[in-house]
Write a protein that holds these residues in place. Sequence first.
Motif, PDB file in Angstrom:
ATOM      1  N   PRO A  77       0.817  -1.214   0.000  1.00 53.57           N
ATOM      2  CA  PRO A  77       0.000   0.000   0.000  1.00 53.57           C
ATOM      3  C   PRO A  77       0.852   1.267   0.000  1.00 53.57           C
ATOM      4  O   PRO A  77       0.421   2.297  -0.510  1.00 53.57           O
ATOM      5  CB  PRO A  77      -0.820  -0.110   1.292  1.00 53.57           C
ATOM      6  CG  PRO A  77      -0.276  -1.242   2.062  1.00 53.57           C
ATOM      7  CD  PRO A  77       0.510  -2.084   1.144  1.00 53.57           C
ATOM      8  N   ARG A  80       1.221   3.231  -3.183  1.00 47.08           N
ATOM      9  CA  ARG A  80       0.155   4.081  -3.701  1.00 47.08           C
ATOM     10  C   ARG A  80       0.224   5.490  -3.144  1.00 47.08           C
ATOM     11  O   ARG A  80      -0.529   6.356  -3.539  1.00 47.08           O
ATOM     12  CB  ARG A  80      -1.203   3.484  -3.315  1.00 47.08           C
ATOM     13  CG  ARG A  80      -1.422   2.081  -3.814  1.00 47.08           C
ATOM     14  CD  ARG A  80      -2.792   1.642  -3.427  1.00 47.08           C
ATOM     15  NE  ARG A  80      -3.747   2.648  -3.849  1.00 47.08           N
ATOM     16  CZ  ARG A  80      -4.895   2.384  -4.431  1.00 47.08           C
ATOM     17  NH1 ARG A  80      -5.218   1.141  -4.676  1.00 47.08           N
ATOM     18  NH2 ARG A  80      -5.730   3.342  -4.753  1.00 47.08           N
ATOM     19  N   LYS A  82       2.329   8.867  -2.197  1.00 50.07           N
ATOM     20  CA  LYS A  82       3.564   9.513  -2.626  1.00 50.07           C
ATOM     21  C   LYS A  82       4.120  10.470  -1.599  1.00 50.07           C
ATOM     22  O   LYS A  82       3.390  11.103  -0.848  1.00 50.07           O
ATOM     23  CB  LYS A  82       3.294  10.327  -3.909  1.00 50.07           C
ATOM     24  CG  LYS A  82       2.935   9.476  -5.083  1.00 50.07           C
ATOM     25  CD  LYS A  82       4.135   8.803  -5.714  1.00 50.07           C
ATOM     26  CE  LYS A  82       3.707   7.878  -6.815  1.00 50.07           C
ATOM     27  NZ  LYS A  82       4.378   6.632  -6.905  1.00 50.07           N
ATOM     28  N   THR A 184       7.897  -1.512  -8.212  1.00 54.39           N
ATOM     29  CA  THR A 184       7.278  -2.251  -7.115  1.00 54.39           C
ATOM     30  C   THR A 184       8.282  -3.182  -6.472  1.00 54.39           C
ATOM     31  O   THR A 184       8.457  -3.192  -5.256  1.00 54.39           O
ATOM     32  CB  THR A 184       6.084  -3.069  -7.624  1.00 54.39           C
ATOM     33  OG1 THR A 184       5.153  -2.189  -8.223  1.00 54.39           O
ATOM     34  CG2 THR A 184       5.423  -3.836  -6.509  1.00 54.39           C
TER      35      THR A 184
ATOM     36  N   PRO B 281      -6.742   7.952  -2.039  1.00 63.17           N
ATOM     37  CA  PRO B 281      -5.494   8.525  -1.534  1.00 63.17           C
ATOM     38  C   PRO B 281      -5.394  10.025  -1.741  1.00 63.17           C
ATOM     39  O   PRO B 281      -4.629  10.688  -1.039  1.00 63.17           O
ATOM     40  CB  PRO B 281      -4.407   7.805  -2.348  1.00 63.17           C
ATOM     41  CG  PRO B 281      -5.091   7.141  -3.462  1.00 63.17           C
ATOM     42  CD  PRO B 281      -6.502   6.947  -3.089  1.00 63.17           C
TER      43      PRO B 281
END
Lengths: 288, 292, 248
Positions: A77, A80, A82, A184, B281
């Motif tokens: 997670p 995702r 930043k 990733t 997000p």
Amino acid sequence: MDFYFGLAQLIGVHTLLGLSAYIVLLTGQVSLAQAGFFAIGAYCAGMLTVLAGWPIVPALGASALAGAVTACAVGFPALRVKGLMLVIATLAFGEGVRLFFFNFDYQIAKGDIKVGPLGGEGFRQIRYFPEHGWSTLEVMLFVWAFVAASMALLWWFDRSRYGAALRAVGEDELAAQSVGLNLTAVKVSAMTVGGAIAGIGGGLYAHYTTHIEHSSFNILVATFAIAYPIVGGLRNVFGTLAAVVFVQAFLVEGLRDLGDWRNLLFGALIVLAMNLRPQGFLGRRRRA
Amino acid sequence: MLDFIQSVTDGVLFGATYALIGIGFTLVFGVMHKINMAYAAASIGGAYAGLLVLKVTAAAPPSLVFLGAFVAGGAIGYFVYLTCFHFIPLASPLATLMSTVGMLLLIDEIIVHATDGMPQNYPAMFDDVMLRAGELTMRGDLLLVFAISVLCMIGLLALLYRTRLGLATRAVSQQAVAAQLCGIRVGRVNATTFVITGLLGGIAGALIGASVGTLSPLLTTPLTVKGLIVTVIGGLGSIPGAIVAGLLVGGFENVLQQFRGVTERDLYVMLLLFAFLIFRPGGIFAPGSGRD
Amino acid sequence: MLELKGVSRHFGGVRAVDGLDLEVRAGEIVGLIGPNGSGKSTTVNLITGLFPPSSGSIRFLGNDLATLPTHKRLQSGIARTFQNIRLFGQLTVWQNLWVAQNSPEDRARRGFFSRWLGGQSGVREEIGKLLEFSGLAGREDELAANLAFGEQRRLELARALATRPKLLLLDEPAAGMNAEEIAALDERIRLLRARGITVLLIEHHMELVMAVTDRVVVLNFGQKIAEGPPAAIQADPVVRKAYLGGEA
């Protein structure tokens, strides 16, 4: 002499904490979660030696694994999220771990006393070292064996293509993708390695202090974790070590005479250090 | 059901303070693209400084204490700007982050030293007043907290959208270099942003002290975490987001405290954050994805 | 080799690329030109997968790229350079090249462990050749950020080559170069073709485009307005109008 061995143990464990943040920082992820992995390692190793009677080395292996698995789970997670949001998210994660242990009870009876973690009271009587007759010197050497191994591992990474890949991702994700690097894989693997190192650090910490509680793993500790590599510079692992020695030996212990004022000084010194040398002790100044 | 609504109401009223803290974090982020980790601590510090008014005149009315906190907050804000943002080069975001964390620790310790670690009583206004709206009771002091917070938010929005300073601030937040080339003194805008958020923070700290009744240095960590959560849920850089999120978190937190107790409450707030991070997000007011 | 069919990309209301059909055949050097804002860079970004097209398909060597993330497209034989140089400034010249060796051929040569954690000796020869090609031999241990501008451009090209591409997207490689450097660039692009690499050249420097390309595609407002050999494009009134505006 025992005092210095004790200090060396502290420096060793904090170096592991710093190293766990170092590898994650290389990929450009600022993680305040390392204290959380540290905590998980501490409780895990403690419970295995105290409640299940495991010997210390397998217990540390398990705490490394626990730290690694948790970090891997956090790593995905984290992709995702930043930049500064990641700081906040990992801060919240670390706090969440601390709150979890604040509420965590698991005691069993040993003879006529109960042992095990007890919520806010913490986890006392982690007495593996004294029970097996380890001297302070022996514990210190044991701790430093792991520190040396971790530093050697990260040093090796730094000289390898993996290390170059970590730093490439940290510097420019778009360019890194555009030369075929899998973001990733790079970021999550770094987080996982960091978690393992923090887990070992936590396990060692639990055993040399013999008593851990939720407040031993608070935001201050999370801050120390990233402060070391930032203040020491990301050029190599020795920067982190230098920062730990500087902070713990000179600041915290050396200023012991100042009593309560040293915490105050710690904050002020970080501010000063960052203003005077933003690239860290051993860092290279970035070309403007 | 009534208990639930009561909890929500009380929580939302208190949540206005979280909104102010969230606004402070988000405004600095919007203008300087950096997080001032020391903000919540500075706000509590401002509140403590407000108490100095009582040292001068023991019989000072609470409004004067609040005013003291307001002014002190602004001063501390400027100090934080100087020590953590003004001199550190833009190319070293980590250094800025660390120095604000260092500042957070410093402020915490100063508070502990100055008060010997003892919690301090905080004056409240209208704390014996209760308003009734049907079956609901609303504490007078919480209503005041809410009202003052709303006034501050209106004042801030007026500043941002109706004054030249506000225009300059918005310009800098969008394109700092271009703003500089237009003759805007970016350093001055940044410093002013810190002073303004400091003023808001000081008031927020004072309001928190007033509604809880005491101030203690233990407040800084949870407030930092909650303030950041509010900022993230609202969307980094969005003031309306921070406002809505602050009220949301305030209500949510209070309801959970009512039904699950204080110790578990914070864990749930954390889970709320993670839920947002996974599903949304960008926050409530996520800006639309623009051209790369 | 590369086939774009009806590719469009919108950003809100802006149609950066609009119904583009583009084909690049193996061994060609194709130029992609157009006024600023015509969609050239967006096209490159679509090919490398930075974002997906709003509609249309992109096929490389017969395979639809839609499901491949950027790093996988890179590994499958497409490479690119950037308009604004994006080297890893804090890494050395050697590391910049080393880190880019992610092609299937490289993966087949050495095992996982040796590829990521092994020493430099195994790839000394390969990287040495890249260094020779870009005139940077002997500079391996310098930080990329400390190189001169022209050297950085050459390093970026070498880094793209380190991924063993079959198709190379050059995004305004001549930007900021003087005539001498452009002549050297011309030479290098021809050398690339000689090595069997297909090139899609996005450029503003008309002399370079006219000199080195086999075929030119012209974009304006995201649409293809002309296509043909360089000389024909140069004379084309539609192209003239797009660049100069008004009557050709």
